[in-house]
Design an enzyme around this catalytic site. Sequence first.
Site, short mmCIF file in Angstrom:
data_model
loop_
_atom_site.label_atom_id
_atom_site.label_comp_id
_atom_site.label_asym_id
_atom_site.label_seq_id
_atom_site.Cartn_x
_atom_site.Cartn_y
_atom_site.Cartn_z
N ALA A 35 15.22 26.39 1.51
CA ALA A 35 16.37 27.16 1.01
C ALA A 35 17.43 27.29 2.10
CB ALA A 35 15.92 28.53 0.55
N GLU A 36 16.99 27.48 3.35
CA GLU A 36 17.94 27.62 4.46
C GLU A 36 18.64 26.29 4.70
OE1 GLU A 36 19.17 30.03 5.90
OE2 GLU A 36 20.18 29.06 7.58
N LYS A 116 1.80 -4.66 9.34
CA LYS A 116 2.85 -5.40 8.64
C LYS A 116 3.16 -4.65 7.35
CE LYS A 116 4.48 -9.85 7.13
NZ LYS A 116 5.01 -9.37 5.86
N ARG A 137 17.87 -8.48 4.15
CA ARG A 137 17.63 -9.73 4.84
C ARG A 137 18.26 -10.91 4.08
NH1 ARG A 137 13.72 -13.60 4.34
NH2 ARG A 137 13.44 -14.82 6.23
N GLU A 174 11.79 -2.23 8.26
CA GLU A 174 11.35 -2.42 6.88
C GLU A 174 11.57 -1.13 6.07
OE1 GLU A 174 10.02 -5.54 6.68
OE2 GLU A 174 8.76 -5.58 4.88
N LYS A 291 2.89 -9.55 18.47
CA LYS A 291 4.07 -10.07 19.17
C LYS A 291 3.77 -10.13 20.66
CE LYS A 291 7.19 -8.13 15.73
NZ LYS A 291 8.09 -7.05 15.33
N CYS A 416 -23.09 1.27 -31.67
CA CYS A 416 -23.94 1.91 -32.67
C CYS A 416 -23.44 1.79 -34.10
CB CYS A 416 -24.16 3.38 -32.32
SG CYS A 416 -22.71 4.40 -32.64
N CYS A 431 -16.13 6.92 -30.10
CA CYS A 431 -17.19 6.68 -31.06
C CYS A 431 -17.63 8.05 -31.57
CB CYS A 431 -18.34 5.98 -30.35
SG CYS A 431 -19.88 6.10 -31.26
N CYS A 437 -25.53 7.39 -30.83
CA CYS A 437 -25.03 6.21 -30.10
C CYS A 437 -25.76 6.05 -28.77
CB CYS A 437 -23.53 6.36 -29.85
SG CYS A 437 -22.81 4.97 -28.96
C1 9MJ Z 1 6.79 -6.09 9.15
N1 9MJ Z 1 7.15 -6.61 8.00
O1 9MJ Z 1 6.10 -5.09 9.19
C2 9MJ Z 1 8.26 -7.95 11.73
N2 9MJ Z 1 7.25 -6.70 10.37
O2 9MJ Z 1 9.32 -9.13 13.50
C3 9MJ Z 1 6.94 -6.28 11.63
N3 9MJ Z 1 8.06 -7.73 10.45
C4 9MJ Z 1 9.11 -8.98 12.23
N4 9MJ Z 1 7.58 -7.08 12.48
C5 9MJ Z 1 10.16 -10.19 13.64
N5 9MJ Z 1 6.13 -5.24 11.93
C6 9MJ Z 1 10.48 -10.66 12.42
C7 9MJ Z 1 9.81 -9.89 11.49
#
Ligand code: 9MJ
Length: 674
Positions: A35-36, A116, A137, A174, A291, A416, A431, A437
């Site tokens: 509410a605040e 991912k 993308r 993402e 990575k 049945c 049923c 049954c």
């Molecule tokens: C996803 N989809 O979670 C990359 N990604 O890094 C993560 N995708 C990515 N990294 C470079 N965690 C190109 C795509």
Amino acid sequence: MTADQMAERVRRLREEIELHNYRYYVLDEPSIPDAEFDRLFRELQQLESQNPELLTPDSPTLRVGARPVSELAPVTHRTPMLSLNNAFAAEEAEAFDRRVREALQLDSVEYAVEPKFDGLAISLSYHNGILVQAATRGDGYTGEDVSANVKTIRSIPLRLHTDKPPHLLEVRGEVLMLKADFERLNRLQREKGEKEFANPRNAAAGSLRQLDSRITAERRLSFFAYGVGVLEDGELPPTHSAVMDWLEHLRLPVCEQRQTVQGAEGILAYYRAIGSQRDRMPYEIDGVVYKVNSLQGQETLGFVSRAPRFAVAHKFPAQEEMTVVEAIDVQVGRTGTLTPVVRLKPVFVGGVTVTNATLHNQDEVDRKDVRVGDTVIVRRAGDVIPEVVSVVPERRPKPDPQRFNILEQYPVCPVCGSRVVRLQGEAAARCSGGLYCPAQRKQALLHFASRRAMDIEGLGEKLVDQLVDTGLVKTPADIYRLGMSELVNLDRMAEKSAANLVAAIERSRGATLARFVFALGIRNVGEATAKDLARYFRHLDALKAADLAQLQSVPEVGPIVAESITRFFAETHNCEVIERLRGVGAWKDAESGEAFPLLALGGKTFVLTGALPSLTRDEAKERIEARGGKVSGSVSKKTDYVVAGADPGSKFTKAQELGVPILDETGLLALLAE
Ligand code: 9MJ
């Protein structure tokens, strides 16, 4: 307020609102009530609308969405947004590590690892610390401008949290929808009669690519940053993990499950660890990403065609696959519910071969419109039963196959042969075979024997399973044919326990009509209703002969209960079982032969309080009920008598206040004797 004071107030409001957004949506640690927050937000909205010159592109008021646009404008990415190569097996992940080690001439490589996310990649451009553009993308080179939509995502900062912002920072990450937000959205869509989304990813995509950002604002999207596309006029730290920490400092949402690990062993251990958490995570992931942690190492490795050589996505087994519906059958559950079962051409999904999927009921069949011959998307997540997510409409065979309708295809129970009904207001087809049954038999027997029904001690689940599976017991009437010779041959049944059971079965004969009616397991007839019915009809035959109107003249019996009762007695199977139970003396009707005698205390309500000199509370209750009265726990204007003993409680005072007649035990006994 002077103009300067006004500008200062607006600036402070923005700062405070964005701090609360960050605490709420990123840290999950709100520090003020909603509410605040709303008050601060409305104050800012008002000041901005009265002084449009104070509106800035980083104002949190933009988070509620802007006017719709006719199309999403194309955006060319400054550096391409490439996708990742995939690995599907441990060997492929090991081969990735080997290639990296060889290229970098290292014995062991450090990796930054992260889940991912199964969402949509976007880029966020911050100019001098202010979010100026967000783009999807697209094909990796050109995406769509979704700035207005992205600004509605509360966890994405509109301004970076730093005194020295770089000239340009392009963050990549993402957009996704949490599983809980997805369920909520689909529930709302269902209620509005609009199309549901097949999965959180589709829901996120549909919400992000809206022409009307006010719709996006209602959709609750989330975001995780996973890298930097461009940095102008600034220097990145030397590793990916440090880059992520820096983004976190700028108050961009980053995933807490990110780690750094060493070598092939490290990445595979991470794969297993995240895999085991997959189903419990609040959002969907489809693998993990490895990575090379050193940015210098990343540069040395470079790119092959359209993907980096320094990173790989190690995918989990897919949880959704396509296959073909070969047939639709039904399964009869323990309570008689008919559940459609879709027989599928075997498909490997979620780590196992799936041949069946369930649709909960006819409503779901209708909503998803699944037909024999259809190609469908099947989903199996974790250990849950596989489900049909949706039909692929383009692949429906021609001519259109017939719609599936449980009641049309299964007018009688496949187990049945009793009629199948779908009661008003219920989603499930059932049923009506009840006791007869086999699919419902075990459940029905357990209920029949339960403590508040016929009270046959020792007749529990394991024993019922054996009795039904060996064919010794088909209906409750068969219980009364069991003797020592049958029982001692069962598993784990010693002579003593067999004798105890035989004795318990004997003791259960001659039960009250109320217990017996409850024991029959008629749908919607619980213990209290069974008592009401027994008190009113007094004879099973009177209850059995009653029509809907007569049934509804029993206090507290409405149309649904009345219909359940007439349906139950309309099944000849049920009547046959009852006749056999009559033959073994399972219950005793009331002694007087009248059809509907009005009892002395018929419909009168009593409340008991304090200790009576000779009767226990249960005895008093039983006697009142035997004469047609009811015993209630609290005093109201509707109470007819309060029966008070020694040391009565507040009920006594209440009765005096309301002027309810008060009896002592002698008074009660006199009334009962009338
Ligand atoms: C996803 N989809 O979670 C990359 N990604 O890094 C993560 N995708 C990515 N990294 C470079 N965690 C190109 C795509």
